[in-house]
Structure formats: structure tokens, C-alpha cells
Motif scaffolding. Structure first.
Motif, PDB file in Angstrom:
ATOM      1  N   GLY A 109       0.815  -1.213   0.000  1.00 49.05           N
ATOM      2  CA  GLY A 109       0.000   0.000   0.000  1.00 49.05           C
ATOM      3  C   GLY A 109       0.845   1.258   0.000  1.00 49.05           C
ATOM      4  O   GLY A 109       0.503   2.241  -0.670  1.00 49.05           O
ATOM      5  N   MET A 112       2.165   1.806  -3.491  1.00 45.51           N
ATOM      6  CA  MET A 112       1.083   2.321  -4.345  1.00 45.51           C
ATOM      7  C   MET A 112       0.827   3.798  -4.070  1.00 45.51           C
ATOM      8  O   MET A 112       0.654   4.604  -4.993  1.00 45.51           O
ATOM      9  N   HIS A 113       0.803   4.157  -2.783  1.00 43.61           N
ATOM     10  CA  HIS A 113       0.530   5.545  -2.394  1.00 43.61           C
ATOM     11  C   HIS A 113       1.621   6.479  -2.904  1.00 43.61           C
ATOM     12  O   HIS A 113       1.330   7.556  -3.450  1.00 43.61           O
ATOM     13  N   THR A 115       3.654   5.951  -5.402  1.00 46.40           N
ATOM     14  CA  THR A 115       3.596   5.981  -6.863  1.00 46.40           C
ATOM     15  C   THR A 115       2.569   6.997  -7.333  1.00 46.40           C
ATOM     16  O   THR A 115       2.817   7.774  -8.270  1.00 46.40           O
ATOM     17  N   ALA A 116       1.400   7.025  -6.669  1.00 48.65           N
ATOM     18  CA  ALA A 116       0.373   8.008  -7.020  1.00 48.65           C
ATOM     19  C   ALA A 116       0.842   9.428  -6.719  1.00 48.65           C
ATOM     20  O   ALA A 116       0.581  10.361  -7.497  1.00 48.65           O
ATOM     21  N   LEU A 137      -6.987  11.944  -9.023  1.00 51.66           N
ATOM     22  CA  LEU A 137      -6.051  10.855  -8.757  1.00 51.66           C
ATOM     23  C   LEU A 137      -5.938  10.582  -7.263  1.00 51.66           C
ATOM     24  O   LEU A 137      -5.921   9.417  -6.829  1.00 51.66           O
ATOM     25  N   GLY A 140      -9.100   8.785  -6.082  1.00 50.81           N
ATOM     26  CA  GLY A 140      -9.520   7.660  -6.909  1.00 50.81           C
ATOM     27  C   GLY A 140      -9.449   6.330  -6.182  1.00 50.81           C
ATOM     28  O   GLY A 140      -8.966   6.226  -5.054  1.00 50.81           O
ATOM     29  N   THR A 141      -9.931   5.307  -6.860  1.00 54.55           N
ATOM     30  CA  THR A 141      -9.993   3.967  -6.270  1.00 54.55           C
ATOM     31  C   THR A 141      -8.612   3.442  -5.903  1.00 54.55           C
ATOM     32  O   THR A 141      -8.413   2.852  -4.831  1.00 54.55           O
ATOM     33  N   ASN A 142      -7.634   3.659  -6.772  1.00 61.37           N
ATOM     34  CA  ASN A 142      -6.279   3.173  -6.514  1.00 61.37           C
ATOM     35  C   ASN A 142      -5.724   3.748  -5.213  1.00 61.37           C
ATOM     36  O   ASN A 142      -5.158   3.022  -4.385  1.00 61.37           O
ATOM     37  N   THR A 143      -5.905   5.063  -5.019  1.00 62.33           N
ATOM     38  CA  THR A 143      -5.385   5.707  -3.808  1.00 62.33           C
ATOM     39  C   THR A 143      -6.124   5.241  -2.568  1.00 62.33           C
ATOM     40  O   THR A 143      -5.525   5.023  -1.509  1.00 62.33           O
ATOM     41  N   ILE A 145      -7.608   2.325  -2.084  1.00 56.55           N
ATOM     42  CA  ILE A 145      -7.161   0.963  -1.767  1.00 56.55           C
ATOM     43  C   ILE A 145      -5.774   1.006  -1.122  1.00 56.55           C
ATOM     44  O   ILE A 145      -5.499   0.305  -0.139  1.00 56.55           O
ATOM     45  N   ALA A 146      -4.891   1.848  -1.681  1.00 56.40           N
ATOM     46  CA  ALA A 146      -3.532   1.959  -1.148  1.00 56.40           C
ATOM     47  C   ALA A 146      -3.547   2.444   0.297  1.00 56.40           C
ATOM     48  O   ALA A 146      -2.848   1.893   1.154  1.00 56.40           O
TER      49      ALA A 146
END
Length: 240
Positions: A109, A112-113, A115-116, A137, A140-143, A145-146
């Protein structure tokens, strides 16, 4: 027949080096988080979207350094909890190995965080007016979840890890108190909350790192003794 000292000592030396690297990964993870937070710029409260974008552009170099430290921290954290999972613990094995799963999720996580964060930095540097894209961004969903994996995973891992360390006799009740204080610090409403968390997490990781190195060293010594016994039996059989 005798084995040359240099040949016999080399495997042991390599094993000791591997143990040192594993123990270093455990302590390095929270310290790299600390470095990332110290490098990050502290954004003033109450900024508009446009002012926030301008602030991030003005501090893009510090954001880059912070993000790189954060990526290293996430990688080290994943490696650290893999070490915890694979260590041959004599006591507290269940709790320590259970702690590895949310700990690894937290490390992923964090990667991922970060990277965003670095992606948002690049977008703003390319077009400072694209703050709406960066905001999308960030939310968003990616952030999401991270952040869920990071915040829930690492805090749960630290509590269970501290309980396992206490059960294994690696430290006293203070290690559980340090993990709880780290949890409190992480949710403290201040921009310095992660700095507090990293200091308490380091306090938890130090005795675990020592215990992991000691457990692995015992395993290597036992394997070396077993090989020595086997070699001695083979030599005696060959001389008959």
C-alpha cells in the motif's frame, strides 16, 4: 582429512552477512518512512486547489525526495515482514507470522501511495493548471485501496507483531505500549503524525530484528553441526 579454514569459514561468513541484511531491513523500514516524512514539505492549511497546486510545484524537488524514500520504505517494509514470516521462531511463532500478512499489505500500500504521489507531481509539473486531474487521482480507487492497505495493514501488523515479540520473550510489555502509542500517533490530527508513528515503530522493530537474527543464527548453527556430523560419518565410512 581436514577442511581448510578459509573454505570452512566462507559459508559461515556469508550466512552472517545475510543475517545482518535481514535484521537491517526490519529496522530500515520505519526509518525510511521517517526520512520520507522529514523530506516532505508541510502544506499550509486552508489553501485553495490552485494555491495547493502552486505549492506542490514550488516544492517539487522535496516531493521527489520524499516519494523516493517512501518507495524504498514500502519495499523495505515488505521485505521486513517476509523476514518475520520466514524466521524459525521458537516462541510466539503464530502471532509473529500472522503479523506478516497485514505488514506485507501495508508495504504494498505504501508503494502504491507513493507511486500516485509521484504521478501527481509529474502531472502538475507538466501542466500546473491540471490540479483537478491530480485531485481525481488522489481521491480515486487506486489511492483509496492503497491508503486502506497502508493504514489498516501496518497498524494491525505492528500491534500483532508487538504482542508476538512479548510472547517470544524478545521484549517486555513496553513493546506493546510502543505499538499502541504508534497507532495513536498515526491518527493524531497533525501533519507530523507519521513522524511519531515511525519512531514508535522503530522501537518495536529493534527487538524483533535482534530476535530474528538470533533465531536464524541458531538455525544455521544447527545445520552446520548436522553437516559436520554427516561429514564425520562419511569420512569414517570411507576409511574402513
Amino acid at each position: 582429512m581436514s577442511v581448510p579454514v578459509s573454505t570452512a569459514a566462507a559459508p559461515g561468513l556469508r550466512a552472517e552477512n545475510r543475517l545482518s541484511v535481514r535484521a537491517a531491513a526490519l529496522v530500515a523500514a520505519p526509518l525510511l518512512v521517517l526520512a520520507s516524512e522529514l523530506a516532505a514539505p508541510r502544506e499550509p492549511d486552508g489553501l485553495s486547489d490552485r494555491a495547493e497546486a502552486a505549492f506542490l510545484v514550488d516544492h517539487s524537488q522535496r516531493l521527489l525526495v520524499s516519494g523516493l524514500f517512501g518507495l524504498l520504505a514500502g519495499t523495505a517494509q515488505t521485505a521486513a515482514f517476509l523476514v518475520v514470516a520466514l524466521t524459525p521462531w521458537e516462541r510466539g511463532r503464530s502471532a509473529l507470522r500472522v503479523a506478516a500478512f497485514p505488514g506485507i499489505a501495508g508495504g504494498v500500500g505504501l508503494v502504491m501511495h507513493m507511486t500516485a504521489l509521484l504521478a501527481g507531481r509529474d502531472i502538475l509539473l507538466d501542466d500546473p493548471a491540471s490540479y483537478a486531474t491530480v485531485h481525481a487521482l488522489d481521491s480515486g480507487t487506486n489511492t483509496l485501496i492503497a491508503l486502506l492497505a497502508l493504514v489498516v495493514g501496518i497498524n494491525l501488523a505492528m500491534i500483532v507483531l508487538a504482542a508476538g515479540a512479548k510472547r517470544a520473550g524478545l521484549a517486555g510489555w513496553w513493546v506493546v505500549a510502543a505499538a499502541v502509542l504508534g497507532l495513536v500517533a498515526d491518527f493524531w490530527d497533525t501533519s507530523y503524525n507519521t513522524i511519531g508513528w515511525s519512531l514508535f515503530a522503530t522501537a518495536v522493530m529493534v527487538p524483533v530484528a535482534r530476535g530474528a537474527a538470533a533465531a536464524a543464527r541458531r538455525q544455521h548453527q544447527g545445520a552446520a553441526e548436522a553437516r559436520g556430523v554427516s561429514y564425520g560419518r562419511s569420512a569414517r565410512s570411507g576409511s574402513r
